[in-house]
Scaffold this active site. Structure first.
Site, PDB file in Angstrom:
ATOM      1  N   ASP A   1     -17.199   7.306  -1.656  1.00  0.00           N
ATOM      2  CA  ASP A   1     -15.906   7.406  -1.070  1.00  0.00           C
ATOM      3  C   ASP A   1     -15.420   8.610  -0.353  1.00  0.00           C
ATOM      4  O   ASP A   1     -16.178   9.517  -0.821  1.00  0.00           O
ATOM      5  CB  ASP A   1     -14.840   6.768  -1.847  1.00  0.00           C
ATOM      6  CG  ASP A   1     -13.567   6.674  -1.064  1.00  0.00           C
ATOM      7  OD1 ASP A   1     -13.584   6.351   0.129  1.00  0.00           O
ATOM      8  OD2 ASP A   1     -12.535   6.454  -1.846  1.00  0.00           O
TER       9      ASP A   1
ATOM     10  N   ARG B   1     -13.564  -8.556   1.947  1.00  0.00           N
ATOM     11  CA  ARG B   1     -12.349  -8.207   1.506  1.00  0.00           C
ATOM     12  C   ARG B   1     -11.729  -9.483   2.043  1.00  0.00           C
ATOM     13  O   ARG B   1     -10.738  -9.994   1.469  1.00  0.00           O
ATOM     14  CB  ARG B   1     -11.747  -7.112   2.659  1.00  0.00           C
ATOM     15  CG  ARG B   1     -12.292  -5.695   2.095  1.00  0.00           C
ATOM     16  CD  ARG B   1     -11.674  -5.354   0.977  1.00  0.00           C
ATOM     17  NE  ARG B   1     -10.318  -5.360   0.603  1.00  0.00           N
ATOM     18  CZ  ARG B   1      -9.465  -4.127   1.308  1.00  0.00           C
ATOM     19  NH1 ARG B   1      -9.971  -3.115   1.745  1.00  0.00           N
ATOM     20  NH2 ARG B   1      -8.181  -4.347   1.077  1.00  0.00           N
TER      21      ARG B   1
ATOM     22  N   CYS C   1     -16.396   1.812   0.897  1.00  0.00           N
ATOM     23  CA  CYS C   1     -15.245   1.160   1.082  1.00  0.00           C
ATOM     24  C   CYS C   1     -14.677   1.316   2.628  1.00  0.00           C
ATOM     25  O   CYS C   1     -14.030   0.311   3.069  1.00  0.00           O
ATOM     26  CB  CYS C   1     -13.869   1.335   0.270  1.00  0.00           C
ATOM     27  SG  CYS C   1     -13.391   2.904   0.219  1.00  0.00           S
TER      28      CYS C   1
ATOM     29  N   ARG D   1       0.839  -1.332  -0.046  1.00  0.00           N
ATOM     30  CA  ARG D   1      -0.017  -0.013   0.103  1.00  0.00           C
ATOM     31  C   ARG D   1       0.825   1.255   0.086  1.00  0.00           C
ATOM     32  O   ARG D   1       1.715   1.377   0.948  1.00  0.00           O
ATOM     33  CB  ARG D   1      -0.884  -0.118   1.096  1.00  0.00           C
ATOM     34  CG  ARG D   1      -1.598   1.290   1.497  1.00  0.00           C
ATOM     35  CD  ARG D   1      -2.541   1.340   2.253  1.00  0.00           C
ATOM     36  NE  ARG D   1      -3.831   0.473   2.032  1.00  0.00           N
ATOM     37  CZ  ARG D   1      -5.081   0.631   2.617  1.00  0.00           C
ATOM     38  NH1 ARG D   1      -5.378   1.517   3.491  1.00  0.00           N
ATOM     39  NH2 ARG D   1      -6.202   0.051   2.012  1.00  0.00           N
TER      40      ARG D   1
ATOM     41  N   GLN E   1     -10.202  -3.912  -2.924  1.00  0.00           N
ATOM     42  CA  GLN E   1     -11.616  -3.490  -2.415  1.00  0.00           C
ATOM     43  C   GLN E   1     -12.414  -3.468  -3.496  1.00  0.00           C
ATOM     44  O   GLN E   1     -13.721  -4.019  -3.189  1.00  0.00           O
ATOM     45  CB  GLN E   1     -11.444  -1.925  -1.988  1.00  0.00           C
ATOM     46  CG  GLN E   1     -12.527  -1.208  -1.593  1.00  0.00           C
ATOM     47  CD  GLN E   1     -13.143  -1.818  -0.199  1.00  0.00           C
ATOM     48  OE1 GLN E   1     -12.354  -1.748   0.628  1.00  0.00           O
ATOM     49  NE2 GLN E   1     -14.275  -2.373  -0.100  1.00  0.00           N
TER      50      GLN E   1
ATOM     51  N   HIS F   1      -7.499   0.451  -6.145  1.00  0.00           N
ATOM     52  CA  HIS F   1      -7.607  -0.121  -5.269  1.00  0.00           C
ATOM     53  C   HIS F   1      -8.353  -1.398  -5.477  1.00  0.00           C
ATOM     54  O   HIS F   1      -9.595  -1.803  -5.177  1.00  0.00           O
ATOM     55  CB  HIS F   1      -8.677   0.716  -4.185  1.00  0.00           C
ATOM     56  CG  HIS F   1      -8.679   0.155  -2.663  1.00  0.00           C
ATOM     57  ND1 HIS F   1      -7.692  -1.023  -2.217  1.00  0.00           N
ATOM     58  CD2 HIS F   1      -9.111   0.587  -1.486  1.00  0.00           C
ATOM     59  CE1 HIS F   1      -7.985  -1.027  -0.970  1.00  0.00           C
ATOM     60  NE2 HIS F   1      -8.833  -0.092  -0.534  1.00  0.00           N
TER      61      HIS F   1
HETATM   62  N1  NVA Z   1      -9.967   6.751  -1.330  1.00  0.00           N
HETATM   63  C1  NVA Z   1      -9.526   6.147  -0.228  1.00  0.00           C
HETATM   64  C2  NVA Z   1      -9.908   4.729   0.159  1.00  0.00           C
HETATM   65  C3  NVA Z   1      -9.292   4.325   1.693  1.00  0.00           C
HETATM   66  C4  NVA Z   1      -9.578   2.924   1.622  1.00  0.00           C
HETATM   67  C5  NVA Z   1      -8.098   6.641   0.144  1.00  0.00           C
HETATM   68  O1  NVA Z   1      -7.355   6.570  -0.585  1.00  0.00           O
HETATM   69  O2  NVA Z   1      -7.787   7.272   1.154  1.00  0.00           O
HETATM   70  N1   CP Z   2     -11.044   0.166   2.676  1.00  0.00           N
HETATM   71  C1   CP Z   2      -9.946  -0.068   3.162  1.00  0.00           C
HETATM   72  O1   CP Z   2      -8.890  -0.317   2.184  1.00  0.00           O
HETATM   73  O2   CP Z   2      -9.696   0.203   4.437  1.00  0.00           O
HETATM   74  P1   CP Z   2      -8.436   0.535   5.355  1.00  0.00           P
HETATM   75  O3   CP Z   2      -7.711   1.502   4.941  1.00  0.00           O
HETATM   76  O4   CP Z   2      -8.936   0.043   6.557  1.00  0.00           O
HETATM   77  O5   CP Z   2      -7.535  -0.674   4.798  1.00  0.00           O
END
Ligand code: NVA
Ligand code: CP
Length: 306
Positions: free
Chosen positions: A220, A288, A260, A103, A133, A130
């Site tokens: 989101d 997930r 998500c 990540r 997800q 993502h």
């Molecule tokens: N769009 C959000 C998704 C978090 C799971 C981010 O990138 O922070």
């Molecule tokens: N939806 C998701 O990826 O959650 P986290 O940021 O908690 O991993």
């Protein structure tokens, strides 16, 4: 299937269905306490340069449930934080581990890691995509609606990693996809070029138009990880893009809502809408675990042809 899961653009519709079918199987196995040590003796390295609750816990738990082991590496505490090149990290981790989840910020870092790693690399979120997800979202939609083909999905909000992956995943599975973002916050150009070649895609700045006849409405956060300083500006830009009762009333009567998580009640989603659809949203979070176990089995299991 490719060696890695970097973005949904790399997957065929058949690949996606294979993952979703295996995800259903993993869920069934867990519900019935059927234990399969498909990944016994295998190790997953998990590099996190951003915060996480669901992704970390679901991968770590999934690995454990399949008989393997997961190692969490925060960017800060590992040598990555001190500037060790990603290509060296890839070559080292591939000599110890059987898979790597990452990540991070740039999609190019994930692509670079995969280029130098001889073991599968799984994208656990970048600014661009993502995929894990959205595989869970597709699994949840298919579970609740019994099909994906022809189902209309509306995404309201920021043209971010979730929007990018939902557009690609939804269209590849034959869904009708409508997206509403404010001007200047549209999805990535590469995603729009793909989407424009598909018949059932619409992009607008009018949320009401996008949700019309939708069977699934998704949103989101307005400010993603790394955009915290823009939060106030974004709250202004996204006024009118909240999923509330009035907007949802324009969708189909049996509409389902996905998020998500983490969610900001009162921003992208009204608290009463969140509460009314909480069961679907937390099922999505649960999925997930199942879908990622499927991904790991399909990419890292002994069944994989080398
Ligand atoms: N769009 C959000 C998704 C978090 C799971 C981010 O990138 O922070
Ligand atoms: N939806 C998701 O990826 O959650 P986290 O940021 O908690 O991993």
């Amino acid at each position: 299937m490719e060696k890695d899961l970097l973005k949904l653009l790399d997957l065929s519709e058949a690949d996606i269905h294979k993952i979703l079918n295996m995800g259903d199987q993993m869920k069934f196995n867990q519900r019935h306490k059927l234990i399969h040590n498909y990944l016994a003796g295998k190790t997953l390295a998990m590099i996190f340069e951003k915060n996480s609750t669901r992704t970390r816990v679901s991968f770590e738990t999934g690995m454990f449930q399949l008989g393997g082991h997961a190692i969490y590496l925060s960017g800060k505490d590992s040598q990555i934080g001190r500037g060790e090149p990603i290509e060296d990290t890839a070559r080292v981790l591939a000599r110890y581990c059987d898979g790597i989840v990452i990540r991070t910020y740039g999609q190019s870092e994930v692509e670079e890691l995969a280029k130098y790693s001889s073991v599968p690399v799984i994208n656990g979120l970048t600014d661009f995509a993502h995929p894990c997800q959205v595989l869970a979202d597709l699994m949840t939609i298919r579970e609740k609606k019994t099909r994906l083909e022809g189902v209309k999905l509306a995404y309201i909000g920021d043209g971010n990693n979730m929007a990018n992956s939902l557009i690609v995943g939804g269209l590849k599975c034959g869904m009708e996809v409508a997206v509403a973002t404010p001007k200047g916050y549209e999805p990535d150009e590469s995603v729009l070029s793909f989407a424009k070649t598909q018949k059932d895609f619409a992009l607008t700045d009018d949320p009401a138009e996008a949700v019309k006849y939708a069977e699934v409405v998704i949103t989101d956060v307005w400010a993603s990880m790394g955009q915290e300083e823009e939060a106030a500006k974004r709250r202004e830009a996204f006024k009118g893009y909240q999923i509330d009762k009035k907007l949802l009333g324009l969708a189909m009567p049996n509409v389902m809502v996905q998020h998500c998580l983490p969610a900001h009640r009162g921003e992208e989603i009204a608290a009463d809408v969140f509460d009314a659809h909480a069961e679907e949203i937390f099922e999505e979070a649960e999925n997930r675990l199942h879908v990622q176990k499927a991904v790991m089995y399909l990419l890292m299991g002994d069944n994989v042809r080398k």
